[in-house]
Design an enzyme around this catalytic site. Structure first.
Site, PDB file in Angstrom:
ATOM      1  CG  HIS A 153     -11.052  -8.125   5.816  1.00 48.12           C
ATOM      2  ND1 HIS A 153     -10.363  -8.981   6.629  1.00 48.12           N
ATOM      3  CD2 HIS A 153     -10.409  -8.135   4.628  1.00 48.12           C
ATOM      4  CE1 HIS A 153      -9.337  -9.508   5.967  1.00 48.12           C
ATOM      5  NE2 HIS A 153      -9.346  -9.000   4.744  1.00 48.12           N
ATOM      6  CD  GLU A 179      -1.725  -2.436   1.314  1.00 48.87           C
ATOM      7  OE1 GLU A 179      -2.492  -3.336   0.931  1.00 48.87           O
ATOM      8  OE2 GLU A 179      -0.629  -2.659   1.890  1.00 48.87           O
TER       9      GLU A 179
END
Length: 325
Positions: free
Chosen positions: A130, A60
């Site tokens: 998540h 990321e």
């Protein structure tokens, strides 16, 4: 008009943005060959080629560092972080580079044509890695804009506005609604204003404020409250940074009460900033303390997700408590 779910509305916005400018590029983990983990970018690589819609390594910090470089040299960069929970390795690139690029160069350079898309929030039994809602972390950072849509129509119009805005934008997408939220969406190009809240329902007794997937929750609670004769004004904040203080203040001055609901934990969430500001702006108009209905101050659970979330029943009870204060 077409009946689209939230995913298809996002895909339509990306398609329009890529068609209008050959320097618009879309990239992230798995976004190219099969459209990403949720299929939001399906068909874009086939239509615009591998040079404009492509996969990145699973890193990321690298995705956003690369995006900053692209945007700095004139490309329109649309970067996807696969889950908002994974945005933290890129935190430095976002808050120390993207947000400050224009300021530290005296506007000689900027990364204003950067949009970061990422799915956020719970409701899919995703557990602690998540399901998070990290919008408050970025709301503390001058130089960014933070946008969260509630349905397909909003998603397309706000995403197109985000891509065309002259500032770096983080666009949080409520993944619980990706396929669950369906509505009429214009097939053509349109934009919705950033930094402007929307009054979804007018009322006189209490103002209910939320954003993203939590809008569905407070609307359901407002319907329950109406059966008790309580008139709720329902507002979608839409943009976290900059947020629309004027619209919220005007509503609270009318109703005398405010309830804010967010998915994120209670402590230091963006609801806290809203409560502090509205208390300052509307103190003499308040009939009761400002209420916050939020997630709990624990990691997002898997087995007890329904107990954790700020659902319509918790909001309904808070409405009654606030009105009867």
């Amino acid at each position: 008009m077409a009946q689209l779910n939230l995913l298809h509305a996002i895909n339509s916005a990306l398609d329009i943005a890529m068609a209008e400018n050959e320097r618009t590029v879309c990239f992230g983990e798995d976004v190219g060959h099969f459209g990403g983990v949720f299929r939001a970018t399906s068909g874009l690589q086939e239509k615009y080629g591998k040079a404009r819609c492509f996969n990145t390594p699973l890193v990321e910090q690298g995705i956003i560092g690369f995006a900053n470089g692209l945007a700095a040299q004139g490309s329109v960069a649309i970067a996807e972080i696969q889950f908002a929970d994974y945005i933290f390795p890129a935190f430095d690139q976002i808050v120390n580079e993207a947000a400050k690029f224009r300021y530290r160069t005296g506007n000689e350079f900027n990364v204003g044509k950067l949009t970061i898309r990422t799915p956020y929030g719970g409701g899919i039994a995703g557990g602690l890695y998540h399901s998070q809602s990290p919008e408050a972390y970025f709301a503390h950072t001058p130089g960014l804009k933070v946008v969260i849509p509630r349905n397909p129509y909003q998603a397309k119009g706000l995403l197109l506005a985000s891509i065309r805005d002259d500032n770096p934008v983080i666009f949080f997408e409520p993944k619980r609604l990706y396929r669950a939220s369906v509505g009429e969406v214009p097939e053509e190009d349109y934009q919705l204003p950033l930094g402007k809240a929307e009054v979804v329902q007018t009322g006189t007794d209490i103002t209910l404020l939320a954003w993203g997937a939590q809008m569905e929750i407070i609307e359901k609670a407002a319907q329950m409250a109406s059966n008790d004769g309580i008139s709720c004004e329902v507002i979608d904040l839409r943009t976290i940074l900059p947020w629309d203080i004027e619209t919220i203040s005007r509503s609270v001055m009318k109703t005398g009460r405010l309830l804010i609901s967010q998915e994120a934990p209670l402590t230091a969430g963006f609801a806290s900033e809203i409560a502090a500001t509205i208390q300052n702006e509307c103190f003499l108009h308040l009939e009761s303390p400002i209420a916050r209905v939020c997630g709990l101050d624990t990691p997002y659970p898997l087995a007890l997700e329904k107990e954790y979330v700020s659902d319509h029943l918790k909001v309904y009870e808070a409405i009654k408590k606030t009105v009867n204060f």
